[in-house]
Design a protein around this motif. Sequence first.
Motif, PDB file in Angstrom:
ATOM      1  N   ASP A  16      38.975  27.148  33.519  1.00 22.68           N
ATOM      2  CA  ASP A  16      38.288  28.039  32.584  1.00 22.68           C
ATOM      3  C   ASP A  16      39.215  29.215  32.252  1.00 22.68           C
ATOM      4  O   ASP A  16      39.653  29.936  33.156  1.00 22.68           O
ATOM      5  CB  ASP A  16      37.015  28.548  33.253  1.00 22.68           C
ATOM      6  N   PRO A  17      39.537  29.422  30.976  1.00 26.01           N
ATOM      7  CA  PRO A  17      40.451  30.514  30.622  1.00 26.01           C
ATOM      8  C   PRO A  17      39.912  31.897  30.965  1.00 26.01           C
ATOM      9  O   PRO A  17      40.672  32.867  31.012  1.00 26.01           O
ATOM     10  CB  PRO A  17      40.628  30.349  29.107  1.00 26.01           C
ATOM     11  N   ASN A  18      38.611  31.986  31.231  1.00 26.83           N
ATOM     12  CA  ASN A  18      38.048  33.284  31.585  1.00 26.83           C
ATOM     13  C   ASN A  18      38.402  33.709  33.008  1.00 26.83           C
ATOM     14  O   ASN A  18      38.238  34.882  33.369  1.00 26.83           O
ATOM     15  CB  ASN A  18      36.535  33.266  31.399  1.00 26.83           C
ATOM     16  N   VAL A  19      38.890  32.758  33.811  1.00 27.83           N
ATOM     17  CA  VAL A  19      39.363  33.126  35.145  1.00 27.83           C
ATOM     18  C   VAL A  19      40.550  34.068  35.020  1.00 27.83           C
ATOM     19  O   VAL A  19      40.626  35.101  35.698  1.00 27.83           O
ATOM     20  CB  VAL A  19      39.737  31.865  35.954  1.00 27.83           C
ATOM     21  N   ARG A  20      41.470  33.729  34.121  1.00 20.40           N
ATOM     22  CA  ARG A  20      42.628  34.591  33.912  1.00 20.40           C
ATOM     23  C   ARG A  20      42.231  35.889  33.217  1.00 20.40           C
ATOM     24  O   ARG A  20      42.797  36.946  33.481  1.00 20.40           O
ATOM     25  CB  ARG A  20      43.683  33.867  33.088  1.00 20.40           C
ATOM     26  N   LEU A  21      41.253  35.804  32.329  1.00 17.20           N
ATOM     27  CA  LEU A  21      40.813  36.999  31.617  1.00 17.20           C
ATOM     28  C   LEU A  21      40.337  38.076  32.585  1.00 17.20           C
ATOM     29  O   LEU A  21      40.642  39.258  32.415  1.00 17.20           O
ATOM     30  CB  LEU A  21      39.681  36.637  30.646  1.00 17.20           C
ATOM     31  N   THR A  22      39.583  37.668  33.600  1.00 21.20           N
ATOM     32  CA  THR A  22      38.966  38.639  34.508  1.00 21.20           C
ATOM     33  C   THR A  22      39.814  38.941  35.741  1.00 21.20           C
ATOM     34  O   THR A  22      39.380  39.715  36.604  1.00 21.20           O
ATOM     35  CB  THR A  22      37.584  38.123  34.953  1.00 21.20           C
ATOM     36  N   GLU A  23      40.993  38.334  35.827  1.00 14.15           N
ATOM     37  CA  GLU A  23      41.885  38.648  36.947  1.00 14.15           C
ATOM     38  C   GLU A  23      42.268  40.129  36.909  1.00 14.15           C
ATOM     39  O   GLU A  23      42.576  40.674  35.854  1.00 14.15           O
ATOM     40  CB  GLU A  23      43.161  37.800  36.872  1.00 14.15           C
ATOM     41  N   GLY A  24      42.242  40.755  38.041  1.00 11.02           N
ATOM     42  CA  GLY A  24      42.630  42.155  38.101  1.00 11.02           C
ATOM     43  C   GLY A  24      41.512  43.126  37.782  1.00 11.02           C
ATOM     44  O   GLY A  24      41.696  44.337  37.891  1.00 11.02           O
ATOM     45  N   TRP A  25      40.365  42.622  37.352  1.00 10.87           N
ATOM     46  CA  TRP A  25      39.237  43.509  37.083  1.00 10.87           C
ATOM     47  C   TRP A  25      38.647  44.002  38.401  1.00 10.87           C
ATOM     48  O   TRP A  25      38.744  43.340  39.436  1.00 10.87           O
ATOM     49  CB  TRP A  25      38.150  42.783  36.298  1.00 10.87           C
ATOM     50  N   SER A  26      38.003  45.123  38.331  1.00 15.04           N
ATOM     51  CA  SER A  26      37.286  45.616  39.500  1.00 15.04           C
ATOM     52  C   SER A  26      36.087  44.701  39.769  1.00 15.04           C
ATOM     53  O   SER A  26      35.599  43.997  38.876  1.00 15.04           O
ATOM     54  CB  SER A  26      36.794  47.044  39.258  1.00 15.04           C
ATOM     55  N   THR A  27      35.626  44.724  41.005  1.00  9.36           N
ATOM     56  CA  THR A  27      34.465  43.904  41.364  1.00  9.36           C
ATOM     57  C   THR A  27      33.248  44.270  40.520  1.00  9.36           C
ATOM     58  O   THR A  27      32.512  43.388  40.051  1.00  9.36           O
ATOM     59  CB  THR A  27      34.128  44.095  42.850  1.00  9.36           C
ATOM     60  N   GLU A  28      33.077  45.559  40.274  1.00 13.09           N
ATOM     61  CA  GLU A  28      31.923  46.001  39.489  1.00 13.09           C
ATOM     62  C   GLU A  28      31.989  45.483  38.055  1.00 13.09           C
ATOM     63  O   GLU A  28      30.988  45.015  37.503  1.00 13.09           O
ATOM     64  CB  GLU A  28      31.861  47.531  39.492  1.00 13.09           C
ATOM     65  N   ARG A  29      33.189  45.562  37.453  1.00 14.10           N
ATOM     66  CA  ARG A  29      33.317  45.096  36.069  1.00 14.10           C
ATOM     67  C   ARG A  29      33.143  43.578  35.981  1.00 14.10           C
ATOM     68  O   ARG A  29      32.521  43.070  35.046  1.00 14.10           O
ATOM     69  CB  ARG A  29      34.667  45.505  35.485  1.00 14.10           C
ATOM     70  N   ARG A  30      33.682  42.851  36.948  1.00  9.90           N
ATOM     71  CA  ARG A  30      33.545  41.398  36.917  1.00  9.90           C
ATOM     72  C   ARG A  30      32.081  40.989  37.058  1.00  9.90           C
ATOM     73  O   ARG A  30      31.616  40.063  36.378  1.00  9.90           O
ATOM     74  CB  ARG A  30      34.381  40.766  38.033  1.00  9.90           C
ATOM     75  N   LYS A  31      31.348  41.676  37.927  1.00  9.07           N
ATOM     76  CA  LYS A  31      29.919  41.366  38.074  1.00  9.07           C
ATOM     77  C   LYS A  31      29.152  41.700  36.805  1.00  9.07           C
ATOM     78  O   LYS A  31      28.227  40.974  36.415  1.00  9.07           O
ATOM     79  CB  LYS A  31      29.347  42.134  39.265  1.00  9.07           C
ATOM     80  N   GLY A  32      29.546  42.791  36.146  1.00  7.49           N
ATOM     81  CA  GLY A  32      28.906  43.124  34.879  1.00  7.49           C
ATOM     82  C   GLY A  32      29.162  42.070  33.825  1.00  7.49           C
ATOM     83  O   GLY A  32      28.276  41.721  33.036  1.00  7.49           O
TER      84      GLY A  32
END
Length: 308
Positions: free
Chosen positions: A107-123
């Motif tokens: 899923d290309p969104n795995v790379r998109l969210t790499e490096g995001w904070s836990t809070e932002r990824r959960k959002g």
Amino acid sequence: MRIRTAVAAAALLTVVGCSQAPDHRASMPLPVPLNGAAQPAPDEERVLHEAEERAVASCMRDKGFGYRRVPPVPAPGANPYGLLTREEAEDDGYGMTSAALAAPGPDPNVRLTEGWSTERRKGWERALVGTSRHERTITARHAPSLRVNTNGCVYQSQIELYGRGWEEARLALEGVNAKLLDDVTSTKAYAKGQRAWARCMRSRGEPYSTLDDARGAIQQQLAGAGTTPEALRRVARKELDLAVGDAQCQDESKLADIIRTGQRRAEKQLPDSAHRLAERVSAARQRVVADTPAGTATPRNTAADGPT
């Protein structure tokens, strides 16, 4: 190495398939319940997937998140009864090996969210799939229940494309479709035809009792082949050989004619509401297809739609 393996196996499948030119007239279209209302054709399915992914991306953008559209997962355009024409068999077997080789990567969104904070990824995840506080369970006769979160973009994009009540209508039609399939394949005529098919297959050295058994054997071999070139070549050869024999035995046992007759009888017994439901679902999909620009393709690894 993985790409070379895929290309080599795909090339083999194509060459072997094309080398067996059909020597017979094209047969009648294979029967499918309710003119295929519950199962879009592969080309239509691809267009619908692209439209749905664009709608999800738009919804996520409105919520302040980026989203990379996920490529469609290739799937064999299998007849719901397991029927197969000789042309299909000679060209691509059951379509299993070619579909596996064409499968997209992660899923290309795995790379998109790499490096995001836990809070932002959960959002981001909450925006996409919604939250349990907004969970609904949709039920229909003869169909498994479906749980949806109505505040997520996955659900909201479906409503945007197909209209309110879409998930309920789609699930209800799946139930009607499943009941039709069961009614047709539970008849004495079908059982007799499948026994004749099995005898034909045994005469070719294939020990399968049902159509599902034959396809399942290839699926099992494919699962165990991994990416080993020689293993994939063996599966490709076996798939083509088995599918061609399968299709020929279906012809000899007249399975398609038996199913066509049984389906006609079963559909006549359906209430008018079931036929209206099929027409409604088909019309909704056709509207989406008609509204989708020609030549649109889901990007494989492009920049995200919307903020990142």
